[in-house]
Write a protein that holds these residues in place. Structure first.
Motif, PDB file in Angstrom:
ATOM      1  N   LYS A 103      31.690  21.746  30.019  1.00 49.59           N
ATOM      2  CA  LYS A 103      31.696  22.000  28.388  1.00 49.59           C
ATOM      3  C   LYS A 103      31.084  23.304  28.049  1.00 49.59           C
ATOM      4  CE  LYS A 103      33.241  17.912  27.388  1.00 49.59           C
ATOM      5  NZ  LYS A 103      34.517  17.635  26.729  1.00 49.59           N
ATOM      6  N   ALA A 104      30.092  24.081  28.997  1.00 49.39           N
ATOM      7  CA  ALA A 104      29.657  25.043  28.606  1.00 49.39           C
ATOM      8  C   ALA A 104      29.434  25.763  30.315  1.00 49.39           C
ATOM      9  CB  ALA A 104      28.067  25.006  28.288  1.00 49.39           C
ATOM     10  N   VAL A 105      29.169  27.113  30.338  1.00 46.26           N
ATOM     11  CA  VAL A 105      28.999  27.871  31.391  1.00 46.26           C
ATOM     12  C   VAL A 105      27.739  28.886  31.199  1.00 46.26           C
ATOM     13  CG1 VAL A 105      29.804  29.544  33.251  1.00 46.26           C
ATOM     14  CG2 VAL A 105      31.309  27.777  32.207  1.00 46.26           C
ATOM     15  N   ILE A 106      26.859  29.044  32.277  1.00 43.61           N
ATOM     16  CA  ILE A 106      25.831  29.921  32.004  1.00 43.61           C
ATOM     17  C   ILE A 106      25.899  30.815  33.397  1.00 43.61           C
ATOM     18  CG2 ILE A 106      23.410  29.863  32.188  1.00 43.61           C
ATOM     19  CD1 ILE A 106      24.363  28.148  29.732  1.00 43.61           C
ATOM     20  N   GLY A 107      25.840  31.918  33.229  1.00 41.91           N
ATOM     21  CA  GLY A 107      25.999  33.033  34.215  1.00 41.91           C
ATOM     22  C   GLY A 107      26.720  34.162  33.968  1.00 41.91           C
ATOM     23  N   HIS A 108      27.791  34.392  35.114  1.00 41.63           N
ATOM     24  CA  HIS A 108      28.190  35.830  35.198  1.00 41.63           C
ATOM     25  C   HIS A 108      27.192  36.909  34.925  1.00 41.63           C
ATOM     26  CE1 HIS A 108      32.085  33.964  36.035  1.00 41.63           C
ATOM     27  NE2 HIS A 108      32.021  33.111  34.931  1.00 41.63           N
ATOM     28  N   ALA A 109      26.395  37.536  35.823  1.00 40.33           N
ATOM     29  CA  ALA A 109      25.533  38.523  35.437  1.00 40.33           C
ATOM     30  C   ALA A 109      26.161  39.655  35.509  1.00 40.33           C
ATOM     31  CB  ALA A 109      24.334  38.443  36.553  1.00 40.33           C
ATOM     32  N   CYS A 110      27.309  39.816  36.182  1.00 40.81           N
ATOM     33  CA  CYS A 110      27.912  41.225  36.153  1.00 40.81           C
ATOM     34  C   CYS A 110      29.071  41.464  35.170  1.00 40.81           C
ATOM     35  CB  CYS A 110      28.628  41.338  37.596  1.00 40.81           C
ATOM     36  SG  CYS A 110      27.279  41.424  39.084  1.00 40.81           S
ATOM     37  N   THR A 111      29.139  42.389  34.491  1.00 44.76           N
ATOM     38  CA  THR A 111      29.975  42.902  33.324  1.00 44.76           C
ATOM     39  C   THR A 111      31.425  42.658  33.947  1.00 44.76           C
ATOM     40  OG1 THR A 111      28.544  44.133  32.102  1.00 44.76           O
ATOM     41  CG2 THR A 111      30.878  44.461  31.809  1.00 44.76           C
ATOM     42  N   ALA A 112      31.699  43.218  35.147  1.00 49.46           N
ATOM     43  CA  ALA A 112      32.980  43.221  35.645  1.00 49.46           C
ATOM     44  C   ALA A 112      33.461  41.728  35.803  1.00 49.46           C
ATOM     45  CB  ALA A 112      33.033  43.783  37.000  1.00 49.46           C
ATOM     46  N   ALA A 113      32.828  40.674  36.211  1.00 51.58           N
ATOM     47  CA  ALA A 113      33.194  39.336  36.082  1.00 51.58           C
ATOM     48  C   ALA A 113      33.108  38.747  34.726  1.00 51.58           C
ATOM     49  CB  ALA A 113      32.491  38.794  37.270  1.00 51.58           C
ATOM     50  N   ALA A 114      32.094  38.942  34.040  1.00 54.13           N
ATOM     51  CA  ALA A 114      31.967  38.397  32.707  1.00 54.13           C
ATOM     52  C   ALA A 114      33.016  38.551  31.731  1.00 54.13           C
ATOM     53  CB  ALA A 114      30.428  38.614  32.088  1.00 54.13           C
ATOM     54  N   LEU A 115      33.507  39.734  31.744  1.00 54.94           N
ATOM     55  CA  LEU A 115      34.435  40.121  30.642  1.00 54.94           C
ATOM     56  C   LEU A 115      35.775  39.289  30.958  1.00 54.94           C
ATOM     57  CD1 LEU A 115      34.099  44.136  30.304  1.00 54.94           C
ATOM     58  CD2 LEU A 115      33.820  42.535  28.687  1.00 54.94           C
ATOM     59  N   PRO A 116      36.203  39.187  32.256  1.00 59.45           N
ATOM     60  CA  PRO A 116      37.425  38.572  32.104  1.00 59.45           C
ATOM     61  C   PRO A 116      37.272  36.915  32.116  1.00 59.45           C
ATOM     62  CG  PRO A 116      37.001  39.279  34.554  1.00 59.45           C
ATOM     63  CD  PRO A 116      36.263  40.100  33.143  1.00 59.45           C
ATOM     64  N   ALA A 117      36.115  36.677  32.804  1.00 55.60           N
ATOM     65  CA  ALA A 117      35.887  35.120  32.420  1.00 55.60           C
ATOM     66  C   ALA A 117      35.506  34.888  31.224  1.00 55.60           C
ATOM     67  CB  ALA A 117      34.598  34.724  33.322  1.00 55.60           C
ATOM     68  N   ALA A 118      35.016  35.557  30.130  1.00 62.77           N
ATOM     69  CA  ALA A 118      34.758  35.134  28.796  1.00 62.77           C
ATOM     70  C   ALA A 118      36.261  34.876  28.109  1.00 62.77           C
ATOM     71  CB  ALA A 118      34.186  36.309  28.063  1.00 62.77           C
ATOM     72  N   ARG A 119      37.195  35.544  28.462  1.00 60.94           N
ATOM     73  CA  ARG A 119      38.568  35.416  27.799  1.00 60.94           C
ATOM     74  C   ARG A 119      38.967  34.004  28.240  1.00 60.94           C
ATOM     75  NH1 ARG A 119      38.901  40.820  29.679  1.00 60.94           N
ATOM     76  NH2 ARG A 119      38.741  42.479  28.339  1.00 60.94           N
ATOM     77  N   VAL A 120      38.907  33.706  29.528  1.00 57.30           N
ATOM     78  CA  VAL A 120      39.177  32.387  30.186  1.00 57.30           C
ATOM     79  C   VAL A 120      38.574  31.232  29.205  1.00 57.30           C
ATOM     80  CG1 VAL A 120      39.535  30.794  32.068  1.00 57.30           C
ATOM     81  CG2 VAL A 120      39.739  33.373  32.416  1.00 57.30           C
ATOM     82  N   TYR A 121      37.216  31.474  29.266  1.00 57.94           N
ATOM     83  CA  TYR A 121      36.537  30.347  28.487  1.00 57.94           C
ATOM     84  C   TYR A 121      37.112  30.148  27.140  1.00 57.94           C
ATOM     85  CZ  TYR A 121      33.444  30.740  32.587  1.00 57.94           C
ATOM     86  OH  TYR A 121      32.930  30.742  34.148  1.00 57.94           O
ATOM     87  N   ALA A 122      37.280  31.452  26.549  1.00 56.68           N
ATOM     88  CA  ALA A 122      37.503  31.221  24.976  1.00 56.68           C
ATOM     89  C   ALA A 122      38.959  30.691  24.808  1.00 56.68           C
ATOM     90  CB  ALA A 122      37.827  32.735  24.378  1.00 56.68           C
ATOM     91  N   GLY A 123      39.883  30.850  25.761  1.00 60.38           N
ATOM     92  CA  GLY A 123      40.950  30.234  25.747  1.00 60.38           C
ATOM     93  C   GLY A 123      41.100  28.583  26.005  1.00 60.38           C
TER      94      GLY A 123
END
Length: 375
Positions: A103-123
């Protein structure tokens, strides 16, 4: 049929009806299921300490919430993944977490991983709070209403560095160097621009090749520029090489960097050359009464009360409150923007983009084997 036999039959029918009624009620009642929160970060390699601290902060916050009854009576469980601080891996593990029903995700400290991950979570309709990704793009691109940053934008870090330079190095020459990465280059160039706009003397802005065992050419240019300070947009290993070679050449220029210089690896690689190095971290007030239980839990785990643990813990508290009050993703996001959540860092709220309103930077300095706030 005599009266006794009739009585027994009726009792049997009554019990059977009662059993059917109970089973029907159970089958029609919504089954309680655990609420799953994902933990994502670098669990190995150079940034393993960061991943470990994110995991600890989340798990301690979840344990405390479960002791209070979880989320609206439902227990919370966690599942962790290693994003390796890489873009492709970040997207892949984000999809894995969605597949596990988070239901929620905490983390992805590095921008390189956080940016693509954010798109996945948004979808996927998943609430996401990054604990350390500082690139403005994470929230500027507005990929989804449920994307939040429990860290500070790097453009605000550049402002903090420029302000520090203006106070400590007014009228002196300053060099700005970077590793060519989106983060390192962006930070150094923005800090240089702000410093120049404030009347500061930018002696040079130079890129270097990261991962080299020696930065002899760069150090030569720094020496020729006769600067009083060097601002480095670099990760810990490259910054350690720069620090070591500056000291070997007898350069007394102050080295100023970003939060990567807070990692133990920088100190281990730089050794005595780390002494006096200044870097910037989000201001975290660990003296608040709410911090006592967290610090005790960290002592039990034999972990240090790092800033990463505190921000991960606060992000988890915010996510839990949002899920409890908001219901679906839209409601949870609205709660974080309007009402905010009580956390170990005090009340946490977010602006329209999803950035942490109360965030601020504070300079730190290496003294001996530890760093401390710069007076």
């Amino acid at each position: 049929m005599d009266g006794r036999r009739l009585y027994l039959v009726m009792v049997g029918i009554g019990r059977a009806c009662l059993l059917v009624a109970v089973l029907t009620a159970v089958s029609l009642s919504p089954a309680r299921a655990d609420v799953t929160i994902g933990i994502a970060g670098p669990m190995g390699g150079s940034f393993a300490d960061v991943g470990r601290d994110i995991k600890a902060g989340v798990e301690i916050a979840v344990a405390a919430a479960n002791a209070r009854g979880g989320i609206n009576g439902e227990k919370i469980r966690t599942v962790s993944v290693d994003d390796k601080c890489e873009a492709e891996t970040g997207a892949a593990v984000a999809n894995q977490l969605i597949g596990k029903g988070v239901k929620a995700v905490i983390g992805h400290a590095c921008t390189a991983a956080a940016l693509p991950a954010a798109r996945v979570y948004a979808g996927g309709g998943v609430l996401f709070l990054s604990t350390a990704a500082t690139n403005p793009r994470l929230t500027d691109e507005k990929v989804g209403a449920g994307v939040f940053r429990m860290a500070i934008r790097s453009d605000r870090e550049a402002r903090a560095i420029a302000d520090y330079l203006g106070k400590r190095f007014k009228g002196k020459r300053v060099a700005f160097v970077h590793d060519g990465s989106v983060y390192g280059q962006g930070l150094a160039e923005q800090a240089a621009k702000l410093f120049a706009d404030d009347g500061g003397a930018v002696a040079m802005t130079e890129a270097f090749t990261p991962g080299e065992k020696s930065q002899n050419n760069l150090i030569g240019k720094i020496q020729d520029a006769a600067v009083s300070a060097v601002v480095a947009g670099a990760l810990q290993a490259d910054a350690a090489v720069i620090a070591g070679e500056m000291r070997t050449r007898g350069l007394n220029a102050a080295l100023i960097g970003n939060e990567a210089l807070a990692l133990a690896e920088f100190k281990a690689l730089a050794g005595d050359a780390a002494e006096g190095t200044v870097f910037f971290l989000p201001f975290v007030d660990k003296t608040r009464p709410e911090a006592v239980n967290l610090i005790l839990s960290l002592e039990e785990r034999q972990l240090m009360p790092t800033d990463t643990v505190f921000t991960a813990h606060a992000a988890t508290e915010a996510a839990i409150a949002a899920l409890a009050k908001g219901g679906d993703l839209a409601g949870a996001a609205a709660f974080l923007r309007k009402s905010g959540a009580a956390t170990v860092l005090g009340k946490v709220t977010f602006d329209g983009k999803g950035d942490w309103r109360e965030a601020s930077y504070a300079p730190q300095v290496w003294r001996g084997d530890a760093f401390a706030p710069l007076p």
